[in-house]
Design a protein around this motif. Structure first.
Motif, PDB file in Angstrom:
ATOM      1  N   GLY A  27      11.862  -0.038  63.632  1.00  0.00           N
ATOM      2  CA  GLY A  27      13.268  -0.414  63.773  1.00  0.00           C
ATOM      3  C   GLY A  27      13.902  -0.785  62.444  1.00  0.00           C
ATOM      4  N   LEU A  28      13.180  -1.549  61.638  1.00  0.00           N
ATOM      5  CA  LEU A  28      13.708  -1.943  60.326  1.00  0.00           C
ATOM      6  C   LEU A  28      13.887  -0.733  59.410  1.00  0.00           C
ATOM      7  N   ALA A  29      12.957   0.204  59.459  1.00  0.00           N
ATOM      8  CA  ALA A  29      13.075   1.418  58.649  1.00  0.00           C
ATOM      9  C   ALA A  29      14.291   2.240  59.069  1.00  0.00           C
ATOM     10  N   THR A  30      14.489   2.358  60.368  1.00  0.00           N
ATOM     11  CA  THR A  30      15.622   3.120  60.877  1.00  0.00           C
ATOM     12  C   THR A  30      16.940   2.479  60.461  1.00  0.00           C
ATOM     13  N   VAL A  31      17.041   1.176  60.626  1.00  0.00           N
ATOM     14  CA  VAL A  31      18.274   0.476  60.245  1.00  0.00           C
ATOM     15  C   VAL A  31      18.490   0.560  58.738  1.00  0.00           C
ATOM     16  N   GLY A  32      17.425   0.452  57.980  1.00  0.00           N
ATOM     17  CA  GLY A  32      17.548   0.535  56.529  1.00  0.00           C
ATOM     18  C   GLY A  32      18.129   1.858  56.070  1.00  0.00           C
ATOM     19  N   VAL A  33      17.652   2.947  56.649  1.00  0.00           N
ATOM     20  CA  VAL A  33      18.167   4.269  56.291  1.00  0.00           C
ATOM     21  C   VAL A  33      19.624   4.409  56.712  1.00  0.00           C
ATOM     22  N   ALA A  34      19.953   3.927  57.904  1.00  0.00           N
ATOM     23  CA  ALA A  34      21.337   4.017  58.376  1.00  0.00           C
ATOM     24  C   ALA A  34      22.273   3.203  57.487  1.00  0.00           C
ATOM     25  N   VAL A  35      21.853   2.016  57.100  1.00  0.00           N
ATOM     26  CA  VAL A  35      22.689   1.175  56.234  1.00  0.00           C
ATOM     27  C   VAL A  35      22.879   1.843  54.873  1.00  0.00           C
ATOM     28  N   GLN A  36      21.824   2.437  54.332  1.00  0.00           N
ATOM     29  CA  GLN A  36      21.952   3.132  53.048  1.00  0.00           C
ATOM     30  C   GLN A  36      22.944   4.281  53.146  1.00  0.00           C
ATOM     31  N   ALA A 158      10.498  -2.297  72.064  1.00  0.00           N
ATOM     32  CA  ALA A 158      10.376  -0.837  71.993  1.00  0.00           C
ATOM     33  C   ALA A 158      11.614  -0.150  72.560  1.00  0.00           C
ATOM     34  N   VAL A 159      12.117  -0.633  73.670  1.00  0.00           N
ATOM     35  CA  VAL A 159      13.321  -0.036  74.271  1.00  0.00           C
ATOM     36  C   VAL A 159      14.527  -0.245  73.365  1.00  0.00           C
ATOM     37  N   THR A 160      14.642  -1.425  72.781  1.00  0.00           N
ATOM     38  CA  THR A 160      15.762  -1.708  71.878  1.00  0.00           C
ATOM     39  C   THR A 160      15.724  -0.799  70.656  1.00  0.00           C
ATOM     40  N   VAL A 161      14.552  -0.672  70.050  1.00  0.00           N
ATOM     41  CA  VAL A 161      14.418   0.186  68.873  1.00  0.00           C
ATOM     42  C   VAL A 161      14.661   1.649  69.250  1.00  0.00           C
ATOM     43  N   ALA A 162      14.110   2.092  70.372  1.00  0.00           N
ATOM     44  CA  ALA A 162      14.300   3.480  70.806  1.00  0.00           C
ATOM     45  C   ALA A 162      15.773   3.768  71.083  1.00  0.00           C
ATOM     46  N   ALA A 163      16.468   2.841  71.730  1.00  0.00           N
ATOM     47  CA  ALA A 163      17.892   3.034  72.011  1.00  0.00           C
ATOM     48  C   ALA A 163      18.691   3.109  70.714  1.00  0.00           C
ATOM     49  N   GLY A 164      18.376   2.240  69.770  1.00  0.00           N
ATOM     50  CA  GLY A 164      19.044   2.289  68.476  1.00  0.00           C
ATOM     51  C   GLY A 164      18.766   3.577  67.737  1.00  0.00           C
ATOM     52  N   TRP A 165      17.527   4.040  67.801  1.00  0.00           N
ATOM     53  CA  TRP A 165      17.162   5.293  67.136  1.00  0.00           C
ATOM     54  C   TRP A 165      17.910   6.465  67.759  1.00  0.00           C
ATOM     55  N   VAL A 166      17.969   6.521  69.081  1.00  0.00           N
ATOM     56  CA  VAL A 166      18.677   7.599  69.770  1.00  0.00           C
ATOM     57  C   VAL A 166      20.160   7.576  69.402  1.00  0.00           C
ATOM     58  N   TRP A 167      20.755   6.388  69.389  1.00  0.00           N
ATOM     59  CA  TRP A 167      22.166   6.256  69.046  1.00  0.00           C
ATOM     60  C   TRP A 167      22.419   6.736  67.616  1.00  0.00           C
ATOM     61  N   LEU A 168      21.567   6.314  66.681  1.00  0.00           N
ATOM     62  CA  LEU A 168      21.734   6.744  65.290  1.00  0.00           C
ATOM     63  C   LEU A 168      21.445   8.229  65.120  1.00  0.00           C
ATOM     64  N   ARG A 169      20.478   8.739  65.847  1.00  0.00           N
ATOM     65  CA  ARG A 169      20.139  10.172  65.773  1.00  0.00           C
ATOM     66  C   ARG A 169      21.311  11.024  66.248  1.00  0.00           C
ATOM     67  N   ALA A 170      22.026  10.545  67.251  1.00  0.00           N
ATOM     68  CA  ALA A 170      23.194  11.271  67.744  1.00  0.00           C
ATOM     69  C   ALA A 170      24.311  11.293  66.706  1.00  0.00           C
ATOM     70  N   ARG A 171      24.286  10.380  65.782  1.00  0.00           N
ATOM     71  CA  ARG A 171      25.294  10.316  64.720  1.00  0.00           C
ATOM     72  C   ARG A 171      24.729  10.723  63.371  1.00  0.00           C
ATOM     73  N   ALA A 172      23.711  11.537  63.374  1.00  0.00           N
ATOM     74  CA  ALA A 172      23.042  11.933  62.131  1.00  0.00           C
ATOM     75  C   ALA A 172      23.957  12.737  61.215  1.00  0.00           C
TER      76      ALA A 172
END
Length: 180
Positions: A27-36, A158-172
């Motif tokens: 989750g932290l890695a995903t958020v870090g990339v999105a913030v960058q 896990a559900v929170t991180v997966a939901a965040g990843w899916v949301w960010l992936r949709a906005r890739a």
């Protein structure tokens, strides 16, 4: 009896910590990339922008002051999340208030400056705690302790991180465009 004890230690204490650490790290890695990508700066991350320090203020308010106690087991998570959002809003507002408008560099510098302010507030809260055990718990939380990890908490994370990843992936696509 020795095998049962070893099984219990591994299955009930160690393994939930390892799995939760992997989920939180993802989750932290995903958020870090999105913030960058959003800030358009490779140095940007939740720590540099003051988001993590803001979350620490909220978490310490729960641990040390008993804030949001009515939320029960969710008090710590909700308080950390709300204070992280508030810190993000403050950093954005201060960075945007400059005469020349908002730039990635100004956002990074404002976030770094305010992160130190949030960390100072956290330190004052910890040192001002009247109870030693509460201060210890707050410091352990700040250091990233997974001591409270249980199998019941892993699916929520896990559900929170997966939901965040899916949301960010949709906005890739827009995030990739920003990164360029």
């Amino acid at each position: 009896a020795g095998d049962l004890a070893a099984y219990t230690v591994v299955w009930e204490l160690r393994l939930p910590r390892v799995v939760l650490a992997a989920v939180v790290g993802a989750g932290l890695a995903t958020v870090g990339v999105a913030v960058q990508a959003m800030v358009r700066n490779a140095l940007a991350d939740p720590f540099v922008l003051g988001i993590s320090s803001g979350a620490a203020v909220g978490a310490n308010a729960v641990i040390l002051l008993g804030a949001f106690a009515g939320l029960g087991v969710w008090a710590l998570s909700v308080s950390a999340f709300v204070s992280a959002l508030a810190a993000t809003a403050v950093v954005y507002a201060v960075a945007r208030s400059a005469a020349h408008g908002l730039t990635p560099l100004r956002l990074i510098l404002t976030g770094t400056a305010l992160a130190y302010g949030f960390e100072a507030l956290t330190t004052v809260m910890v040192f001002g705690a009247a109870r030693g055990e509460a201060a210890r718990s707050a410091l352990m939380w700040l250091l990233g302790s997974l001591g409270g990890a249980t199998w019941a908490r892993v699916p929520v994370a896990a559900v929170t991180v997966a939901a965040g990843w899916v949301w960010l992936r949709a906005r890739a696509e827009p995030l990739n465009a920003l990164a360029m």
